[in-house]
Write a protein that holds these residues in place. Structure first.
Motif, PDB file in Angstrom:
ATOM      1  N   LYS A  64       0.765  -1.446   0.182  1.00  0.00           N
ATOM      2  CA  LYS A  64       0.118   0.036   0.108  1.00  0.00           C
ATOM      3  C   LYS A  64       0.875   1.115   0.107  1.00  0.00           C
ATOM      4  N   HIS A  65       2.173   1.035   0.407  1.00  0.00           N
ATOM      5  CA  HIS A  65       3.043   2.331   0.566  1.00  0.00           C
ATOM      6  C   HIS A  65       4.028   2.369  -0.705  1.00  0.00           C
ATOM      7  N   GLY A  66       4.097   1.445  -1.624  1.00  0.00           N
ATOM      8  CA  GLY A  66       4.948   1.561  -2.775  1.00  0.00           C
ATOM      9  C   GLY A  66       5.439  -0.003  -3.207  1.00  0.00           C
ATOM     10  N   PRO A  67       6.304  -0.099  -4.278  1.00  0.00           N
ATOM     11  CA  PRO A  67       6.830  -1.228  -4.677  1.00  0.00           C
ATOM     12  C   PRO A  67       7.468  -2.251  -3.410  1.00  0.00           C
ATOM     13  N   VAL A  68       7.445  -3.454  -3.719  1.00  0.00           N
ATOM     14  CA  VAL A  68       7.949  -4.304  -2.670  1.00  0.00           C
ATOM     15  C   VAL A  68       8.872  -5.245  -3.461  1.00  0.00           C
ATOM     16  N   ILE A  69      10.093  -5.317  -2.738  1.00  0.00           N
ATOM     17  CA  ILE A  69      11.276  -6.285  -3.309  1.00  0.00           C
ATOM     18  C   ILE A  69      11.250  -7.316  -1.943  1.00  0.00           C
ATOM     19  N   LEU A  70      10.953  -8.474  -2.210  1.00  0.00           N
ATOM     20  CA  LEU A  70      10.961  -9.803  -1.504  1.00  0.00           C
ATOM     21  C   LEU A  70      12.282 -10.629  -1.546  1.00  0.00           C
ATOM     22  N   VAL A  71      12.983 -10.486  -0.485  1.00  0.00           N
ATOM     23  CA  VAL A  71      14.242 -10.989  -0.274  1.00  0.00           C
ATOM     24  C   VAL A  71      14.342 -12.146   0.524  1.00  0.00           C
ATOM     25  N   GLY A  72      14.859 -13.409  -0.123  1.00  0.00           N
ATOM     26  CA  GLY A  72      14.920 -14.393   0.903  1.00  0.00           C
ATOM     27  C   GLY A  72      16.564 -15.129   1.017  1.00  0.00           C
ATOM     28  N   HIS A  73      16.963 -15.321   2.210  1.00  0.00           N
ATOM     29  CA  HIS A  73      18.297 -15.950   2.410  1.00  0.00           C
ATOM     30  C   HIS A  73      18.155 -17.491   2.548  1.00  0.00           C
ATOM     31  N   SER A  74      18.826 -18.515   2.065  1.00  0.00           N
ATOM     32  CA  SER A  74      19.014 -19.705   2.493  1.00  0.00           C
ATOM     33  C   SER A  74      17.606 -20.382   2.286  1.00  0.00           C
ATOM     34  N   ARG A  75      17.134 -20.948   3.301  1.00  0.00           N
ATOM     35  CA  ARG A  75      15.888 -21.582   3.437  1.00  0.00           C
ATOM     36  C   ARG A  75      14.377 -20.603   3.149  1.00  0.00           C
TER      37      ARG A  75
END
Length: 221
Positions: A64-75
């Motif tokens: 709702k507040h702008g673009p989202v970058i989804l970051v995952g480490h390992s599992r």
């Protein structure tokens, strides 16, 4: 509009493992939110589906507040893939940091391939022990990337070339399979000469890479 990074931790980790990385991102003017940041032991009795539901709801609120970058480490890559399959329209980019990215099979299938070797991880465990939690989610799910959903989102992979926990050959295997599945939208690949948790303990270089993924053109998600 500046994006918000939603950070998904790996095995036996909670949001506090991203404290140093969040500081580096903030110094570069970027907002970030660590998933599972509030609970002292967030994975006790929790399933993969529970994790996906939690992160999906977080993404919905942040979007709702702008673009989202989804970051995952390992599992955390398991959750990134499942969320991207479910709500691709809510994500501007996914980033896998030496993370699982199942394309043609489940984790068990990849563990049986020549790309996976069980290396000596003792030094990395000692280095990261203070940030670990005793519990782990009950399963890793069985989701593989959906080319019609996941495949339409820009995605990056950060290779950790000295990783003794996630073999480099397996990281490259994920990249190769994903690129073959979505040749029109290949991984944006970066490499750091560090071990599995080094980029979280000393995150300057990783923060620079993530900040670079926040370069949006008009019309970005």
């Amino acid at each position: 509009m500046q994006p918000t990074f939603v950070l998904v931790p790996g095995s036996h980790a909670a949001g506090r493992c991203f404290t140093a990385l969040q500081r580096e991102l903030a110094l570069r003017g970027h907002r970030s939110l660590a998933a599972f940041a509030d609970e002292p032991s967030p994975t006790a009795g929790i399933t993969h589906a529970d994790n996906v539901a939690h992160v999906t709801e977080t993404v919905r609120r942040v979007r709702k507040h702008g673009p989202v970058i989804l970051v995952g480490h390992s599992r955390g890559g398991f959750v990134v893939t499942s969320v991207a399959n479910a709500v691709p329209d809510l994500l501007a980019r996914t980033v896998y940091v030496s993370a699982w990215c199942c394309v043609t099979g489940t984790a068990a299938d990849y563990l049986a391939t020549p790309a996976f070797r069980a290396p000596d991880t003792g030094a990395e465990i000692v280095a990261s022990r203070s940030a670990l939690d005793p519990d782990e989610s009950r399963d890793a799910g069985a989701d593989v990337v959906d080319p019609a959903a996941w495949g339409g989102i820009p995605h990056s992979y950060v290779r950790l070339t000295a990783d003794a926990s996630m073999p480099l050959a397996l990281q490259d295997h994920f990249i190769e399979e994903a690129d073959a599945l979505t040749p029109g939208n290949p991984f944006d690949v970066h490499s750091l000469p560090v071990g599995h948790i080094d980029s979280l303990l000393q995150p300057t270089d990783l923060a620079e890479i993530l900040a670079g993924t926040a370069d949006y053109r008009e019309g970005a998600r």
